[in-house]
Design an enzyme around this catalytic site. Structure first.
Site, PDB file in Angstrom:
ATOM      1  CG  ASP A 310       3.955  12.954  45.658  1.00  8.47           C
ATOM      2  OD1 ASP A 310       4.222  14.007  45.920  1.00  8.47           O
ATOM      3  OD2 ASP A 310       3.862  12.495  44.373  1.00  8.47           O
ATOM      4  CG  ASP A 510       7.590  11.250  44.832  1.00 10.34           C
ATOM      5  OD1 ASP A 510       7.633  11.971  45.712  1.00 10.34           O
ATOM      6  OD2 ASP A 510       6.483  10.825  44.078  1.00 10.34           O
TER       7      ASP A 510
END
Length: 620
Positions: A310, A510
Site C-alpha cells: 500500500d 487494506d
C-alpha cells in the site's frame, strides 16, 4: 488439557520412568532379576497408559499421530520380555516429551516476558491527588503520572516538557527515545527518565500494548503446519516401520529384531524438531519488533515471492511533512513557521501536528494561542501574542481576511498548501506532502536479495500521485485508484499467476486485501484495528524495514526445522535398518534414538540465535 497441568504430568511421567529404570538396574546388579523386571514394568506402564490415552483422544479429534509407534514399541518390548528395552523407551519418550515442553518454554521466553509486563494499575491525577486505580477505570483524557521505571499502561501523549522512554520490548531498538510535549507514547514503553504526565488517548483495552498481548496469546496457541503435515503422513511412516519390523521377524524368525526396529523408529524427530524450531522463530522475530501470529504465517512468510505494498502509511510515512515555506512582506521562513505553528497547536489535524512538530524540531519556542476558532477541515484563526493569525486552505484564509479569491498554485502530485495570514494580510504559504519513507530503495533491494521476485504498489490514490511517489523505485508494477475489492482481486490474480503473495498495509481499507493474501502484514500496532486483526504479521513500529529481519528469521527457522527433520529421519532410518539386520539390540536402539531426539531438539533451538544480516547491513 491445560498447558500447566500437561507440563506437570510430563514431569511426573519422566520421574516415574527414571525411577523405574534406575531401580531395575540396581536390583539386576544385586542379582534380583525378577524384582528388576517388576521395577521396569512399573516404570513403563504409567507412561504407556498415558500415551494410549493421548492417542485415543487424538483419534477422537481425527488426528493420527506418530506417537502410535512409541506405544507399539513399548508394548512389543513388554510382550517379548525385553523389559529393560521397554524401560529405556519409556524414559526416552517421557524425556523427549519433557524436553520438548522445556524447549518450547525456552523458545517462548521473550513472548512470556512481553505478557508479564502488562501493567495492572495506574497512578491518576484527580482533584489535586494521586490515586492508584485499576486499568479498567482509565478513560481517554485522564491524566496519569508515569514514574521512573513504570510501564506506560495505555496510549497517550506527553503532557510534561519531555519524556525518555525505553521501547526495546516493543521495537527491539536499544536506544531510549526522547519525546517532547504533545508527542505520542505507545503503551508498553518503559519510562527510563524522570517522571512525566501522560494524557490518555485510548482506553486500556484499545491501547497498543493490549492489542500486542492479544496477538501474542493467539500466536502461542498456534500449531505448526509442518507438524500437521507430519500427522497427515504418519500412517505411511507407521506402515513402513511395521513392514520393516515384520519382515525382519519373518525372515529371521527372531521377534527381538522387530522390537529393536520399533524402538529405533520412535519417537520420530519430526514430532519434536518442527514445533520447537518454529516457535523459537516466532520468539526471535518478536525480539525485533515483528509479531507473527502463528507458525503457519511464519512458514508462509519464508516462502513468499510476490509483495504488494500500500502507499499511504506504508511506502510513505502517512504523515504530511513540510516541503517548502514561502514567506511574504519581509518575514523570514522561521517567523512564518513560528506564527503558524503557535496557532496550529490548538488543532488536532494531521497537517497542524506536522507543522507544530517541524517548528519544534527547528528549535522554535511556541506561544500559546488565544481566542482560537477552528472550522473543521478548512482552517483556524486566533491570536498569537498580539498578532491575529489565520492558517488553513487558501480560500478559507482569503475569506477570513477579506481578500480576493486566490489564484491556484501549481503543486506537485500528493502535495497540499497551507496559507498563513497575519494581521489581515497574506503572510505566506507552507507546502506539505506525504513523503516517501527514508531508505525505501535500500529496503526494496534487500527484499530482492531475500528472494522476493515481484514488488508492486497498490493504492487508492490518483495515478499522478502514485507515479510521483514511486519515481525511481525498483517496482514491477504500480496500480492506482483501486477500491478495497479491486485490491483483493489484484491479490488473487497475482497468486494465480505468480504464487504466494504478501500484502503490506495499515488502513481499514487494506483489511480485506490483508485477509486475502497468503501473508498479510499490518504496519504498526497503532494502525487501524481492522488491518491488525486481519493481518498475519504486525510490525510493532511503523518501520517498513522490519520486514527484512522478519523474513530472514522465518526463512532461517524453517531451514533449521527441515535440517533437523532430514538429519533425524536419516539417522532413524539407518538405525532401523541396522536393527533389522541384527546389529542393534532393543536397548541399544532405544539409546541411539534418545541421542537422535536430543540432538534434533538442540539443533531446533538454534532458531533462537538467528541474527538477521539485514540489521548488520543497515548499521554499516
Amino acid at each position: 488439557m491445560p498447558l500447566l497441568l500437561q507440563n506437570r504430568l510430563n514431569t511426573v511421567l519422566l520421574f516415574v520412568a527414571l525411577v523405574g529404570l534406575m531401580a531395575g538396574l540396581g536390583l539386576m546388579w544385586a542379582g534380583h532379576d525378577t524384582l528388576a523386571t517388576a521395577a521396569w514394568c512399573a516404570g513403563v506402564i504409567p507412561v504407556l497408559v498415558a500415551l494410549v490415552v493421548e492417542i485415543v483422544r487424538g483419534l477422537a479429534r481425527g488426528e493420527f499421530g506418530l506417537d502410535i509407534v512409541a506405544a507399539l514399541s513399548m508394548s512389543a518390548a513388554l510382550v517379548f520380555g525385553e523389559t529393560l528395552a521397554a524401560a529405556v523407551v519409556a524414559l526416552m519418550y517421557s524425556g523427549g516429551t519433557f524436553l520438548e515442553s522445556f524447549a518450547q518454554g525456552r523458545a517462548r521466553r521473550e513472548m512470556s516476558q512481553l505478557l508479564s509486563r502488562v501493567p495492572r494499575t495506574a497512578t491518576r491525577h484527580r482533584n489535586g491527588k494521586l490515586d492508584e486505580v485499576p486499568l479498567d477505570d482509565i478513560e481517554p483524557d485522564d491524566l496519569l503520572l508515569i514514574r521512573q521505571g513504570d510501564v506506560a499502561p495505555v496510549d497517550g501523549t506527553v503532557e510534561s516538557d519531555r519524556a525518555v522512554l525505553d521501547q526495546s520490548a516493543l521495537t527491539g531498538e536499544s536506544m531510549p527515545v526522547l519525546l517532547d510535549r504533545g508527542q505520542d507514547v505507545m503503551s508498553g514503553s518503559t519510562n527510563s527518565g524522570e517522571a512525566f504526565d501522560l494524557r490518555v488517548t485510548r482506553s486500556a483495552s484499545e491501547s497498543t500494548y493490549a492489542g500486542i498481548v492479544r496477538l501474542v496469546e493467539a500466536a502461542q496457541r498456534s500449531k505448526a503446519p509442518m507438524a500437521r503435515l507430519a500427522d497427515r503422513y504418519s500412517l505411511l511412516f507407521l506402515l513402513i516401520t511395521v513392514v520393516l519390523a515384520t519382515s525382519a521377524w519373518w525372515l529371521t524368525g527372531d521377534p527381538i529384531r522387530a522390537v529393536a526396529v520399533l524402538v529405533v523408529a520412535t519417537p520420530c524427530p519430526l514430532i519434536l524438531a518442527v514445533p520447537v524450531a518454529l516457535v523459537a522463530g516466532l520468539s526471535r522475530a518478536a525480539r525485533f519488533g515483528v509479531l507473527i501470529k502463528g507458525a503457519r504465517p511464519l512458514e508462509n512468510l519464508a516462502g513468499i515471492r510476490t509483495l504488494v505494498l500500500d502507499k499511504t502509511g506504508t511506502l510513505t510515512d502517512g504523515r504530511p511533512q513540510i516541503v517548502s515555506i514561502e514567506a511574504h512582506d519581509g518575514l523570514s521562513q522561521e517567523q512564518l513557521l513560528f506564527f503558524a505553528a503557535s496557532l496550529e497547536q490548538a488543532s488536532k489535524h494531521p497537517m497542524a501536528r506536522a507543522i507544530v512538530a517541524s517548528a519544534r524540531e527547528r528549535g522554535a519556542v511556541l506561544q500559546i494561542p488565544a481566542q482560537v476558532v477552528e472550522i473543521a477541515g478548512e482552517g483556524l484563526a486566533g491570536t498569537v501574542g498580539r498578532r491575529n493569525v489565520v492558517a488553513g486552505g487558501a480560500s478559507f484564509v482569503a475569506d477570513r481576511i477579506g481578500a480576493a479569491a486566490p489564484e491556484d498554485k501549481i503543486l506537485g502530485a500528493g502535495s497540499a498548501l497551507v496559507a498563513v495570514a497575519i494581521d489581515g494580510k497574506l503572510a505566506g504559504h507552507i507546502v506539505m506532502a506525504d513523503a516517501l519513507r527514508s531508505g525505501t530503495p535500500r529496503l526494496l533491494a534487500g527484499l530482492r536479495r531475500l528472494g522476493i521476485d515481484r514488488i508492486m504498489l497498490a493504492t487508492g490514490d490518483r495515478r499522478a500521485v502514485a507515479e510521483v511517489i514511486t519515481a525511481g523505485l525498483d517496482l514491477d508494477a504500480v496500480h492506482s485508484q483501486l477500491t478495497p475489492d479491486q485490491k483483493v482481486r489484484l491479490i488473487l490474480t497475482e497468486r494465480e499467476g505468480h504464487g504466494p503473495v504478501m500484502m503490506v498495509g495499515d488502513g481499514v481499507n487494506d483489511a480485506p486485501a490483508l485477509a486475502a493474501a497468503d501473508v498479510g502484514v499490518a504496519m504498526g500496532a497503532r494502525g487501524a484495528a481492522a488491518s491488525a486483526e486481519a493481518a498475519d504479521v504486525v510490525l510493532l513500529v511503523d518501520h517498513l524495514d522490519r520486514l527484512l529481519p522478519g523474513i530472514e528469521i522465518a526463512q532461517g527457522a524453517r531451514r533449521i526445522a527441515l535440517q533437523s527433520v532430514a538429519v533425524g529421519l536419516g539417522l532413524s532410518v539407518a538405525g532401523m535398518i541396522a536393527a533389522a539386520l541384527g546389529y542393534l539390540t532393543p536397548v541399544q536402539g532405544a539409546i541411539l534414538q534418545e541421542a537422535i531426539d536430543v540432538a534434533v531438539i538442540l539443533n531446533a533451538l538454534r532458531a533462537l540465535a538467528i541474527q538477521p544480516r539485514s540489521l548488520a547491513d543497515s548499521a554499516t
